[in-house]
Design a protein around this motif. Sequence first.
Motif, mmCIF file in Angstrom:
data_model
loop_
_atom_site.group_PDB
_atom_site.id
_atom_site.type_symbol
_atom_site.label_atom_id
_atom_site.label_comp_id
_atom_site.label_asym_id
_atom_site.label_seq_id
_atom_site.Cartn_x
_atom_site.Cartn_y
_atom_site.Cartn_z
ATOM 1 N N VAL A 1 37.250 47.400 -7.349
ATOM 2 C CA VAL A 1 36.770 46.032 -7.092
ATOM 3 C C VAL A 1 35.611 46.049 -6.103
ATOM 4 N N LEU A 2 35.737 46.834 -5.040
ATOM 5 C CA LEU A 2 34.686 46.896 -4.029
ATOM 6 C C LEU A 2 33.395 47.475 -4.583
ATOM 7 N N LEU A 3 33.503 48.475 -5.443
ATOM 8 C CA LEU A 3 32.306 49.158 -5.941
ATOM 9 C C LEU A 3 31.685 48.455 -7.135
ATOM 10 N N PRO B 1 27.598 44.972 -6.293
ATOM 11 C CA PRO B 1 26.552 44.234 -7.009
ATOM 12 C C PRO B 1 26.388 42.806 -6.516
ATOM 13 N N ALA B 2 27.509 42.169 -6.139
ATOM 14 C CA ALA B 2 27.404 40.817 -5.607
ATOM 15 C C ALA B 2 26.621 40.809 -4.292
ATOM 16 N N ILE C 1 32.176 36.997 -0.321
ATOM 17 C CA ILE C 1 32.671 37.650 -1.535
ATOM 18 C C ILE C 1 33.976 38.399 -1.271
ATOM 19 N N VAL C 2 34.116 38.996 -0.068
ATOM 20 C CA VAL C 2 35.384 39.668 0.256
ATOM 21 C C VAL C 2 36.506 38.637 0.402
ATOM 22 N N ARG D 1 42.624 38.427 -2.826
ATOM 23 C CA ARG D 1 43.867 38.619 -3.581
ATOM 24 C C ARG D 1 43.814 39.873 -4.445
ATOM 25 N N PRO D 2 42.760 40.059 -5.262
ATOM 26 C CA PRO D 2 42.684 41.334 -5.990
ATOM 27 C C PRO D 2 42.631 42.553 -5.073
ATOM 28 N N LEU D 3 42.056 42.362 -3.871
ATOM 29 C CA LEU D 3 41.990 43.465 -2.919
ATOM 30 C C LEU D 3 43.274 43.621 -2.110
ATOM 31 N N HIS D 4 44.193 42.653 -2.254
ATOM 32 C CA HIS D 4 45.467 42.662 -1.523
ATOM 33 C C HIS D 4 45.225 42.712 -0.015
ATOM 34 N N LEU D 5 44.363 41.798 0.451
ATOM 35 C CA LEU D 5 44.038 41.739 1.873
ATOM 36 C C LEU D 5 44.506 40.411 2.463
#
Length: 411
Positions: A95-97, A102-103, A324-325, A330-334
């Motif tokens: 997700v981060l890469l 790109p975002a 963006i973070v 949620r997808p990053l589970h943070l």
Amino acid sequence: MHIDVVLAVVGALGVVVAAISSAMRRLPLSEPLLGLVAGVLLGPQLLDALPIAPVTVEHGLFHELARILLAVSVMAVALRYPIAAVRRHRRALAVLLLVVMPAMAAISAGLGWAVAGLPLAAALLFGAAICPTDPVLASSVVTGEFAERDLPARDRQLLSLESGANDGLALPLVVAAIAVAGPLGAGAAVTESLWQVLGALVAGAIVGAVGGVALRLGARHDATAHGPALLFTVVLALGILGVAGLLHVDGVLAVFVGGLAFNAVGTGAERAAEVEIDEAVNRFAVLPLFVLLGAALPWQQWAQLGWTAPALVAAVLLLRRIPIVLLLRRPLHLPLPDAVYLGWFGPVGVSAVFYLTLEAKRLGVDETVLGAGTLVLAASTVASGLTAAAGRSLYVRTCSSENRSRGADVH
């Protein structure tokens, strides 16, 4: 260039860093910031003890220095954690890469166009160059006794691995921007990007694995004790960088992949040595580059930006990464505090020097892009250095307050 002045200043700063190293992580100060300030003081604008040309003119020197420093730094990141930790974070890293980076490039390009008034092509070059998080500045945030005490291991590992990987994977974005800004066509840009990335993956994996096997063989004859193993990883990083240069593939990505391959097949004992390499990079190896960069900052180009200069800095620091973070937490589970922390401490640094000077090398010196890019780079170095200790303390207090609130709700 007055090389003796640089050596003397770096030596003096090294003594200062060694003397206050135990207190460094509690102060609003970092080694890159210390080097940058020293360079500014000694540069042509003030004491003129280090009268070197601006980075807009001397970009070749800074490109090579940044390339070597990044190689050693991403090797340190690749070896810092067990390979199982890398596998454990693969989804969040994807997700981060593939989404966040790109975002960040698109947001930064949009800010360059809207705030600084850069032409579209120049804005794309600006956004692509500053999008990767920097492993050198990020390492100063996530390594050391206080970071290990106060920050979750997952946060530290994610930021480290992201910064190591995206420094190389940003190259296709830079090549795409070069294609828009220059004579390189879309087909040629795609072909070059594929060769650079795929070639780096293959070359890095092969050389890194061979290095790991060699370390295992050497361990049988006690040839890879603590000191030799420590130096071997540095030499391996430089060797992979050289091979990548000969093959015209992405050198920074090749070194990171080589470090992962070396990590996977090595003895595992070298990881303890790599922690010391990482600390050495953070505390000492960064000093020459940042001293020179401080002396070579393009003040004239910054002045030409006028009132847009502080507006651009504020916009990029606040909008390039944090929103963006937060959107993807949620997808990053943070949890929210972790997302804010990782959003803020995704700094622009040495990787931006590398890509800005690469663009200048490919297209000729674009002083507007270099001026805006180095302005954001310097501001990010200052902001990261000044807020590292306070940000860590604020994170700890926020998490403690949330834990107390949860405990009160339970009772």
